[in-house]
Design a protein around this motif. Sequence first.
Motif, PDB file in Angstrom:
ATOM      1  N   ARG A 285      43.459  41.437  47.816  1.00 56.06           N
ATOM      2  CA  ARG A 285      42.181  41.776  47.168  1.00 56.06           C
ATOM      3  C   ARG A 285      41.105  40.741  47.495  1.00 56.06           C
ATOM      4  NH1 ARG A 285      42.425  46.863  44.782  1.00 56.06           N
ATOM      5  NH2 ARG A 285      44.465  47.160  43.884  1.00 56.06           N
ATOM      6  N   THR A 286      41.494  39.541  47.911  1.00 56.41           N
ATOM      7  CA  THR A 286      40.495  38.507  48.207  1.00 56.41           C
ATOM      8  C   THR A 286      39.973  38.702  49.633  1.00 56.41           C
ATOM      9  OG1 THR A 286      42.180  36.989  49.025  1.00 56.41           O
ATOM     10  CG2 THR A 286      41.601  36.826  46.696  1.00 56.41           C
ATOM     11  N   PRO A 287      38.759  38.177  49.932  1.00 56.90           N
ATOM     12  CA  PRO A 287      38.231  38.308  51.302  1.00 56.90           C
ATOM     13  C   PRO A 287      39.201  37.679  52.297  1.00 56.90           C
ATOM     14  CG  PRO A 287      36.562  37.423  49.804  1.00 56.90           C
ATOM     15  CD  PRO A 287      37.847  37.454  49.043  1.00 56.90           C
ATOM     16  N   GLY A 288      39.587  38.431  53.291  1.00 57.41           N
ATOM     17  CA  GLY A 288      40.508  37.920  54.304  1.00 57.41           C
ATOM     18  C   GLY A 288      41.941  37.794  53.805  1.00 57.41           C
ATOM     19  N   GLY A 289      42.210  38.301  52.625  1.00 58.37           N
ATOM     20  CA  GLY A 289      43.573  38.255  52.081  1.00 58.37           C
ATOM     21  C   GLY A 289      44.083  36.845  51.889  1.00 58.37           C
ATOM     22  N   GLN A 290      43.180  35.944  51.466  1.00 61.74           N
ATOM     23  CA  GLN A 290      43.566  34.533  51.341  1.00 61.74           C
ATOM     24  C   GLN A 290      44.247  34.225  50.011  1.00 61.74           C
ATOM     25  OE1 GLN A 290      40.660  31.531  52.606  1.00 61.74           O
ATOM     26  NE2 GLN A 290      39.308  33.258  53.031  1.00 61.74           N
ATOM     27  N   MET A 291      45.159  33.245  50.071  1.00 59.70           N
ATOM     28  CA  MET A 291      45.716  32.693  48.841  1.00 59.70           C
ATOM     29  C   MET A 291      44.787  31.586  48.362  1.00 59.70           C
ATOM     30  SD  MET A 291      49.751  32.355  49.341  1.00 59.70           S
ATOM     31  CE  MET A 291      50.784  33.734  49.745  1.00 59.70           C
ATOM     32  N   ASN A 292      45.069  31.056  47.175  1.00 59.80           N
ATOM     33  CA  ASN A 292      44.309  29.942  46.618  1.00 59.80           C
ATOM     34  C   ASN A 292      42.815  30.268  46.542  1.00 59.80           C
ATOM     35  OD1 ASN A 292      46.716  28.306  46.539  1.00 59.80           O
ATOM     36  ND2 ASN A 292      46.513  28.144  48.756  1.00 59.80           N
ATOM     37  N   MET A 293      42.537  31.491  46.167  1.00 64.58           N
ATOM     38  CA  MET A 293      41.152  31.942  46.007  1.00 64.58           C
ATOM     39  C   MET A 293      41.136  32.934  44.851  1.00 64.58           C
ATOM     40  SD  MET A 293      38.795  33.952  48.745  1.00 64.58           S
ATOM     41  CE  MET A 293      38.234  32.553  49.689  1.00 64.58           C
ATOM     42  N   ILE A 294      40.087  32.882  44.041  1.00 65.32           N
ATOM     43  CA  ILE A 294      40.058  33.765  42.867  1.00 65.32           C
ATOM     44  C   ILE A 294      39.555  35.157  43.220  1.00 65.32           C
ATOM     45  CG2 ILE A 294      38.798  34.197  40.719  1.00 65.32           C
ATOM     46  CD1 ILE A 294      39.413  31.529  39.776  1.00 65.32           C
ATOM     47  N   TYR A 295      40.254  36.140  42.663  1.00 66.02           N
ATOM     48  CA  TYR A 295      39.795  37.525  42.745  1.00 66.02           C
ATOM     49  C   TYR A 295      39.413  37.962  41.333  1.00 66.02           C
ATOM     50  CZ  TYR A 295      40.191  42.589  42.583  1.00 66.02           C
ATOM     51  OH  TYR A 295      39.946  43.917  42.334  1.00 66.02           O
ATOM     52  N   GLN A 296      38.148  38.368  41.163  1.00 70.84           N
ATOM     53  CA  GLN A 296      37.702  38.850  39.858  1.00 70.84           C
ATOM     54  C   GLN A 296      37.903  40.359  39.791  1.00 70.84           C
ATOM     55  OE1 GLN A 296      34.674  36.705  41.025  1.00 70.84           O
ATOM     56  NE2 GLN A 296      35.369  34.958  39.865  1.00 70.84           N
ATOM     57  N   ALA A 297      38.875  40.761  39.027  1.00 66.12           N
ATOM     58  CA  ALA A 297      39.146  42.196  38.923  1.00 66.12           C
ATOM     59  C   ALA A 297      38.047  42.858  38.090  1.00 66.12           C
ATOM     60  CB  ALA A 297      40.499  42.416  38.264  1.00 66.12           C
ATOM     61  N   PRO A 298      37.680  44.090  38.451  1.00 72.00           N
ATOM     62  CA  PRO A 298      36.702  44.807  37.622  1.00 72.00           C
ATOM     63  C   PRO A 298      37.332  45.159  36.273  1.00 72.00           C
ATOM     64  CG  PRO A 298      37.584  46.233  39.336  1.00 72.00           C
ATOM     65  CD  PRO A 298      38.149  44.869  39.580  1.00 72.00           C
ATOM     66  N   PRO A 299      36.514  45.584  35.286  1.00 75.72           N
ATOM     67  CA  PRO A 299      37.095  45.976  33.992  1.00 75.72           C
ATOM     68  C   PRO A 299      38.250  46.959  34.171  1.00 75.72           C
ATOM     69  CG  PRO A 299      34.712  45.925  33.845  1.00 75.72           C
ATOM     70  CD  PRO A 299      35.046  45.697  35.288  1.00 75.72           C
ATOM     71  N   THR A 300      39.273  46.781  33.354  1.00 77.47           N
ATOM     72  CA  THR A 300      40.509  47.558  33.501  1.00 77.47           C
ATOM     73  C   THR A 300      40.316  49.017  33.077  1.00 77.47           C
ATOM     74  OG1 THR A 300      41.690  45.545  32.956  1.00 77.47           O
ATOM     75  CG2 THR A 300      42.948  47.575  32.872  1.00 77.47           C
ATOM     76  N   THR A 301      40.757  49.922  33.953  1.00 76.47           N
ATOM     77  CA  THR A 301      40.712  51.363  33.649  1.00 76.47           C
ATOM     78  C   THR A 301      42.043  51.976  34.080  1.00 76.47           C
ATOM     79  OG1 THR A 301      39.940  52.012  35.844  1.00 76.47           O
ATOM     80  CG2 THR A 301      38.240  51.425  34.226  1.00 76.47           C
ATOM     81  N   ALA A 302      42.114  53.300  34.014  1.00 76.51           N
ATOM     82  CA  ALA A 302      43.340  53.986  34.451  1.00 76.51           C
ATOM     83  C   ALA A 302      43.561  53.816  35.953  1.00 76.51           C
ATOM     84  CB  ALA A 302      43.256  55.460  34.084  1.00 76.51           C
TER      85      ALA A 302
END
Lengths: 193, 178
Positions: B41-58
């Motif tokens: 989910r992160t740009p370039g599929g990197q580790m050690n980087m934060i991914y901010q998930a959008p508000p949770t839905t179905a």
Amino acid sequence: MKRISKYLLVVMVALALGVGSALLGVGLITEKDLIRNGAWYTGLTYGSEQAGMYTRAAIAIEALFALNKSEVIYYMADTDYAGQLLRSSCDYRIEGTNLDTYSSWWSITVYGGDNFLIPNEQNRYSYTNKNIEYDENGNFTIFLSSTPKTGNWLPTGNQKKITLFLRIYNPAPSVYENLDTIELPHIITEECK
Amino acid sequence: MKNWIKLIVITLLLAAVIHVATVAVLPYGITLYTLLGMQHRTPGGQMNMIYQAPPTTADSRDVVRPSPDLLYSICVYEVSDKPLHIIAPIPNDTYWSMSFYASNTDNFFVVNDRTAKSNPADILLVGENMPYHDTGNSEVVIAPSNMGVILFRILVTDESKLNDLMQVQEQAYCSLVD
């Protein structure tokens, strides 16, 4: 050739027995450790470093990245008060008293049989102590139904199995010291189609 | 007859080994599969980087039984070579937590809005037996496994506060320390 097929059969049967009994064992052994309170159940070792290998496997399957008990108590229910499995073809009433004495933050969420949120036009999946409507006595009722209801309504869509989660964040010590006796909401079946 | 008994015993013994191996490997396998999904989910599929998930839905399908009342951010960590520095602002008047998970699903460390020693929360995550420079500003946490995940949770109880809380969520970061 005959010997190879014999050993291949041994491996196949052992695989089926081993994997099958492992999945069955995870369910059975974990269930033995659950603490029950009416229709609700919980486990004290979710997310804990004290969790045994069967509990860890169960967590990975059903509640990956659960928080430990000092942070959140997770109560789950997949039956009504009488022990009948919850499903979308029935309407339910969840009746509870104000749970604010247990915690500053709590929520009740409904999940489908795939353990994910149930799609609905209202995008309504849960109620918290901050957005639920209470009656004049400080009690609440949530209607669990596939058809619209007035008041606190959680849509259940078209699911063969549904599960309720009650999350109690930063629980008071009286909660995790009395998990099997604290007053929790009652899940009552109204009618089934 | 003897051969059949021998085969049955071998089958049962092998089944017992497979049983134990399956139960032991399941948490690691499912965790690894989920972490790799999150990492992409992160740009370039990197580790050690934060991914901010959008508000949770179905539509939120990364982790089973997500809470629709929480804003989630995720940092998949890998600390075999360098420590990881995490900074996360704590919003007012709501539940907030930062929880650390090892590759076997253990929640080995958690800090919340009540227990955080500073705002923003400041953590240095280091691998076991790893040398690190203690600046005194960060709380040092030892990771029991080199790979795992940090989950940030912000409780949203009022839709009108969602944008403000998302801005707080966006300010958190995790990055390796040289």
